[in-house]
Structures are given as C-alpha cells and as structure tokens.
Design a protein around this motif. Structure first.
Motif, mmCIF file in Angstrom:
data_model
loop_
_atom_site.group_PDB
_atom_site.id
_atom_site.type_symbol
_atom_site.label_atom_id
_atom_site.label_comp_id
_atom_site.label_asym_id
_atom_site.label_seq_id
_atom_site.Cartn_x
_atom_site.Cartn_y
_atom_site.Cartn_z
ATOM 1 N N ARG A 40 0.967 -1.374 0.444
ATOM 2 C CA ARG A 40 -0.065 0.353 -0.589
ATOM 3 C C ARG A 40 0.781 0.998 0.171
ATOM 4 O O ARG A 40 0.418 2.485 -0.915
ATOM 5 N N VAL A 41 2.082 1.164 0.356
ATOM 6 C CA VAL A 41 2.532 2.322 0.602
ATOM 7 C C VAL A 41 4.708 2.578 -0.160
ATOM 8 O O VAL A 41 4.811 3.109 -0.524
ATOM 9 N N ALA A 42 4.334 1.245 -1.411
ATOM 10 C CA ALA A 42 5.199 0.894 -2.383
ATOM 11 C C ALA A 42 4.864 2.604 -3.322
ATOM 12 O O ALA A 42 3.682 2.199 -3.825
ATOM 13 N N SER A 43 5.780 2.621 -3.584
ATOM 14 C CA SER A 43 5.758 3.754 -5.287
ATOM 15 C C SER A 43 5.400 3.014 -6.172
ATOM 16 O O SER A 43 4.820 3.800 -7.206
ATOM 17 N N ASN A 44 6.006 2.032 -6.371
ATOM 18 C CA ASN A 44 5.170 1.158 -7.740
ATOM 19 C C ASN A 44 5.173 -0.022 -7.304
ATOM 20 O O ASN A 44 6.225 -1.300 -6.891
ATOM 21 N N VAL A 45 3.873 -0.094 -7.382
ATOM 22 C CA VAL A 45 3.613 -2.213 -7.253
ATOM 23 C C VAL A 45 3.739 -2.608 -8.781
ATOM 24 O O VAL A 45 3.040 -2.274 -9.339
ATOM 25 N N PRO A 46 4.400 -4.204 -8.182
ATOM 26 C CA PRO A 46 4.722 -4.766 -9.277
ATOM 27 C C PRO A 46 2.909 -5.425 -9.654
ATOM 28 O O PRO A 46 2.068 -5.161 -8.958
ATOM 29 N N ASP A 47 2.767 -6.272 -11.213
ATOM 30 C CA ASP A 47 1.618 -6.837 -11.807
ATOM 31 C C ASP A 47 1.069 -7.799 -10.210
ATOM 32 O O ASP A 47 1.733 -8.296 -10.245
ATOM 33 N N ASP A 48 0.017 -8.020 -10.566
ATOM 34 C CA ASP A 48 -0.366 -9.063 -8.992
ATOM 35 C C ASP A 48 0.239 -10.198 -9.508
ATOM 36 O O ASP A 48 0.307 -10.872 -8.520
ATOM 37 N N ASP A 49 -0.263 -10.891 -10.737
ATOM 38 C CA ASP A 49 0.650 -11.959 -10.693
ATOM 39 C C ASP A 49 2.367 -12.094 -10.304
ATOM 40 O O ASP A 49 2.309 -13.082 -10.286
ATOM 41 N N VAL A 50 2.985 -11.456 -10.615
ATOM 42 C CA VAL A 50 3.934 -11.019 -9.898
ATOM 43 C C VAL A 50 4.388 -10.976 -8.490
ATOM 44 O O VAL A 50 4.715 -12.095 -7.822
ATOM 45 N N VAL A 51 3.188 -10.683 -8.469
ATOM 46 C CA VAL A 51 3.548 -10.393 -6.362
ATOM 47 C C VAL A 51 2.695 -11.767 -5.674
ATOM 48 O O VAL A 51 3.591 -12.542 -4.541
ATOM 49 N N VAL A 52 2.133 -12.398 -6.329
ATOM 50 C CA VAL A 52 1.285 -13.542 -6.324
ATOM 51 C C VAL A 52 2.510 -14.065 -6.396
ATOM 52 O O VAL A 52 2.584 -15.574 -5.180
ATOM 53 N N VAL A 53 3.116 -14.800 -7.156
ATOM 54 C CA VAL A 53 3.763 -16.259 -7.830
ATOM 55 C C VAL A 53 5.271 -15.466 -6.374
ATOM 56 O O VAL A 53 6.025 -16.729 -5.549
ATOM 57 N N GLU A 54 5.578 -14.378 -6.035
ATOM 58 C CA GLU A 54 6.975 -13.764 -5.513
ATOM 59 C C GLU A 54 6.346 -14.382 -3.692
ATOM 60 O O GLU A 54 7.096 -15.203 -3.199
ATOM 61 N N VAL A 55 4.757 -14.488 -3.578
ATOM 62 C CA VAL A 55 5.114 -14.558 -2.110
ATOM 63 C C VAL A 55 4.729 -16.760 -2.310
ATOM 64 O O VAL A 55 4.953 -16.617 -0.756
ATOM 65 N N LEU A 56 4.484 -16.821 -3.295
ATOM 66 C CA LEU A 56 4.044 -18.669 -3.758
ATOM 67 C C LEU A 56 5.331 -19.048 -3.100
ATOM 68 O O LEU A 56 5.356 -20.142 -2.466
ATOM 69 N N GLN A 57 6.343 -18.405 -4.325
ATOM 70 C CA GLN A 57 7.693 -18.670 -3.960
ATOM 71 C C GLN A 57 8.327 -18.619 -3.020
ATOM 72 O O GLN A 57 9.319 -19.456 -2.271
ATOM 73 N N LYS A 58 7.977 -17.612 -2.204
ATOM 74 C CA LYS A 58 9.234 -17.488 -0.723
ATOM 75 C C LYS A 58 8.043 -18.828 0.208
ATOM 76 O O LYS A 58 8.680 -19.485 0.798
ATOM 77 N N MET A 59 7.478 -18.840 0.075
ATOM 78 C CA MET A 59 6.673 -19.723 1.032
ATOM 79 C C MET A 59 6.768 -21.702 1.164
ATOM 80 O O MET A 59 6.646 -22.285 1.817
#
Length: 150
Positions: A40-59
């Motif tokens: 929410r506070v980030a200046s540039n938010v990546p594409d939603d799928d990019v965010v989801v994949v990053e979260v899943l890869q971390k998990m």
C-alpha cells in the motif's frame, strides 16, 4: 489471474470438506493479504501475478526448509504436514522450467553477458531472475549457475 484461482480453490475446498487443503489455501490468502498491506505504501506496485508468484515462491522455500529441519529432527508427522502444504502451494505456481531448460537459459545468459568465472555470478543471476524469475526456483538455479561458471 492466479489470485482468482486461489480464491475459487478456497470455495471448492470448503464445499468438498477438504480441511487440510482449505487450511493451506487460507494460509496462502493470508500471506497475500499481508503482502498487499505492505505494498500500500510502495511507490511502484508490480503486476498482481508477479506479487502472487513471489509470495508463493517464498512460501515454497520456507516449507522446504521446514521439511528438512523436521526430518533431521525426527519429526516426520510435522514434515508430512509441511509436505502437504507444499503440494497445495506448488499447485498454484506456474509450470517451472526443467533442469535442462534452466541450464540452457543459464548458458544463453552466460554467453550474452560474457560471464567467464564465479565472479560474474551476480550478473548472470540478475538477468536470470529478471527474465525467468517466475518459472525458476532461484535456489536451485544458483547452484546450476555456480556449476556452469566453475
């Protein structure tokens, strides 16, 4: 979108009474919500799928580490629980590149950036992550890059 697939999987698991799968899907959704709050506070938010994949890869990475620790500690029941969560999480990730495809990508990038030794590993990893970060397990790729440059 991957997020929509996850939400529909939650509903399907609820209707089917699959408690373990439902718990894993809810865990994924909670992590995604946490990440959304961070962005929410980030200046540039990546594409939603990019965010989801990053979260899943971390998990996935966390689950693999936990499984290894539980098995070495003799806690096979906890390792089995983590393994079932890992399988659910991986089911939402895009199809990963095979080891041969990863090696081919590494060789191409290595030639492109002129990498000759392990000192150039950072350059190769940066380009590899930029181009294939969504479909490569970077921890495995790191070992392959090191071997290719060694």
């Amino acid at each position: 979108m991957i997020r929509d697939t996850i939400k529909s999987a939650q509903i399907t698991a609820m209707k089917a009474g699959e408690k373990e799968r439902l718990a894993a899907v809810r865990l994924i959704l909670a992590k995604l919500k946490d990440r959304d709050i961070e962005l929410r506070v980030a200046s540039n938010v990546p594409d939603d799928d990019v965010v989801v994949v990053e979260v899943l890869q971390k998990m996935v990475k966390q689950r693999r580490e936990s499984i290894e620790m539980f098995r070495s500690g003799g806690r096979d029941e906890l390792a089995a629980k983590e393994q079932s969560e890992l399988e659910v999480i991986e089911s939402f990730l895009p199809q990963q590149l095979s080891e041969d495809e990863t090696k081919a990508a590494i060789e191409g990038i290595k030639a492109e950036v002129g990498a000759a030794s392990v000192k150039d590993m950072g350059k190769v990893m940066a380009v590899l992550k930029e181009r294939h970060g969504q479909v490569i397990d970077m921890s495995k790729a790191s070992a392959l890059v090191k071997a290719a440059l060694g």
